[in-house]
Design an enzyme around this catalytic site. Sequence first.
Site, short mmCIF file in Angstrom:
data_model
loop_
_atom_site.label_atom_id
_atom_site.label_comp_id
_atom_site.label_asym_id
_atom_site.label_seq_id
_atom_site.Cartn_x
_atom_site.Cartn_y
_atom_site.Cartn_z
N SER A 146 0.86 -1.19 0.00
CA SER A 146 0.00 0.00 0.00
C SER A 146 0.90 1.24 0.00
O SER A 146 2.07 1.17 0.41
CB SER A 146 -0.85 -0.01 1.27
OG SER A 146 -1.37 1.28 1.53
N TYR A 169 -1.78 -1.24 10.33
CA TYR A 169 -1.78 -1.34 8.86
C TYR A 169 -0.46 -0.80 8.30
O TYR A 169 0.19 -1.45 7.48
CB TYR A 169 -2.97 -0.56 8.29
CG TYR A 169 -3.16 -0.74 6.79
CD1 TYR A 169 -3.67 -1.92 6.27
CD2 TYR A 169 -2.83 0.28 5.90
CE1 TYR A 169 -3.85 -2.08 4.90
CE2 TYR A 169 -3.00 0.13 4.52
CZ TYR A 169 -3.52 -1.06 4.03
OH TYR A 169 -3.69 -1.23 2.67
N1 LIG Z 1 -8.93 -1.29 -1.22
C1 LIG Z 1 -7.97 -0.39 -1.30
O1 LIG Z 1 -8.21 0.81 -1.53
C2 LIG Z 1 -6.53 -0.80 -1.10
C3 LIG Z 1 -5.52 0.16 -1.25
C4 LIG Z 1 -4.21 -0.21 -1.07
C5 LIG Z 1 -3.90 -1.53 -0.78
N2 LIG Z 1 -4.89 -2.43 -0.64
C6 LIG Z 1 -4.53 -3.82 -0.33
O2 LIG Z 1 -5.18 -4.69 -1.24
C7 LIG Z 1 -5.46 -5.93 -0.61
C8 LIG Z 1 -6.92 -6.30 -0.81
O3 LIG Z 1 -7.72 -5.31 -0.21
P1 LIG Z 1 -9.30 -5.30 -0.37
O4 LIG Z 1 -9.73 -3.91 -0.19
O5 LIG Z 1 -9.66 -6.02 -1.63
O6 LIG Z 1 -9.78 -6.15 0.90
P2 LIG Z 1 -11.10 -7.03 1.10
O7 LIG Z 1 -11.42 -7.01 2.56
O8 LIG Z 1 -12.18 -6.62 0.17
O9 LIG Z 1 -10.65 -8.50 0.70
C9 LIG Z 1 -9.79 -9.24 1.52
C10 LIG Z 1 -10.02 -10.71 1.25
O10 LIG Z 1 -9.07 -11.45 2.04
C11 LIG Z 1 -9.73 -12.61 2.53
N3 LIG Z 1 -9.02 -13.11 3.73
C12 LIG Z 1 -9.01 -12.59 4.98
N4 LIG Z 1 -8.28 -13.37 5.80
C13 LIG Z 1 -7.82 -14.40 5.05
C14 LIG Z 1 -7.01 -15.54 5.33
N5 LIG Z 1 -6.54 -15.79 6.55
N6 LIG Z 1 -6.71 -16.39 4.32
C15 LIG Z 1 -7.19 -16.16 3.08
N7 LIG Z 1 -7.97 -15.11 2.74
C16 LIG Z 1 -8.28 -14.24 3.72
C17 LIG Z 1 -11.17 -12.14 2.84
O11 LIG Z 1 -12.06 -13.23 2.92
C18 LIG Z 1 -11.42 -11.22 1.67
O12 LIG Z 1 -12.01 -11.91 0.57
C19 LIG Z 1 -5.08 -5.76 0.87
O13 LIG Z 1 -3.85 -6.39 1.10
C20 LIG Z 1 -5.01 -4.27 1.05
O14 LIG Z 1 -4.10 -3.88 2.03
C21 LIG Z 1 -6.21 -2.11 -0.80
#
Ligand SMILES: NC(=O)c1ccc[n+]([C@@H]2O[C@H](COP(=O)([O-])OP(=O)(O)OC[C@H]3O[C@@H](n4cnc5c(N)ncnc54)[C@H](O)[C@@H]3O)[C@@H](O)[C@H]2O)c1
Length: 257
Positions: A146, A169
């Site tokens: 991130s 985070y």
């Molecule tokens: N959404 C954003 O704006 C954003 C920005 C920067 C970085 N990110 C990064 O992108 C990644 C995805 O984010 P997101 O917004 O799609 O999150 P999200 O919460 O929508 O999805 C996360 C997924 O991880 C799964 N999960 C949780 N624990 C788990 C485990 N122990 N084993 C396997 N799966 C597991 C959940 O079931 C879920 O489907 C993250 O690492 C986040 O830090 C997101």
Amino acid sequence: MDLNQQVIVVTGGSGFLGQSFIKSIATHNGIAIIADVDDYTGQQTKEKLKTETGLDQIYFQHIDINEKSSICQLVSQLIKQFGRIDALVNNAYFRNERFWDHFFDVQLEDFNENLTMNLGGYFLCSQQFAEYFKKQGYGNIINVSSIYGVIPPKFEIYKGTSRTTPVVYASFKSALLHLSKYMAKYLKGLNIRVNSISPGGVYNNESETFVQNYKKQCATKGMLDQEDLQGALLFLLSDHSKFINGQNIVVDDGFIL
Ligand SMILES: NC(=O)c1ccc[n+]([C@@H]2O[C@H](COP(=O)([O-])OP(=O)(O)OC[C@H]3O[C@@H](n4cnc5c(N)ncnc54)[C@H](O)[C@@H]3O)[C@@H](O)[C@H]2O)c1
């Protein structure tokens, strides 16, 4: 960009960004594996994306990134089914119910749980896949970090909202960038590369106040759409980045500048 039928595992593949990664992989001729701890959403996501893309090469497999046996089971299952695994995208994201607490309210137990479940899981998953990649003779690991792994939070963008960037985070996303470099170096000579993508905020119904605050920090667009991360992902998965190792691609419309 042609992914040439590569077998690509996306942890957290049924989440917000995971779904768009899976879609990009499948529509660019990759075999996309939704690997998620949530079986119900995983199956639903598979069916939804197959319908949306009209493609069959989208699969769901259970994984808990914190359970070694679960990771090993997924690896064995994929080898049995496809004979190889080409890449792992570490994208899963765990939050307990106190995840969003502000700095002075954070309890050590919650900090530790959120840290371990994410950073520990990224490590364990990478370690187990790397073990397999070593035997296979090649592999590719992409870690989704991130902007807040790269710079400390811009707390001013949360003004007028109840949101924050949790201290844990920032801790596990910055650590993930260093872990990527550590692994890239440790695995040198094994034909396994490890890189990261650091996305900026991706729009997901945030408040107008937040969106405007955020936009002031950017060059043109402000918050991203899911599709905006596609280029970096496909590049790192493809042979175009064959000799890129231990790097981090920031996709953020200039937010960190
Ligand atoms: N959404 C954003 O704006 C954003 C920005 C920067 C970085 N990110 C990064 O992108 C990644 C995805 O984010 P997101 O917004 O799609 O999150 P999200 O919460 O929508 O999805 C996360 C997924 O991880 C799964 N999960 C949780 N624990 C788990 C485990 N122990 N084993 C396997 N799966 C597991 C959940 O079931 C879920 O489907 C993250 O690492 C986040 O830090 C997101």
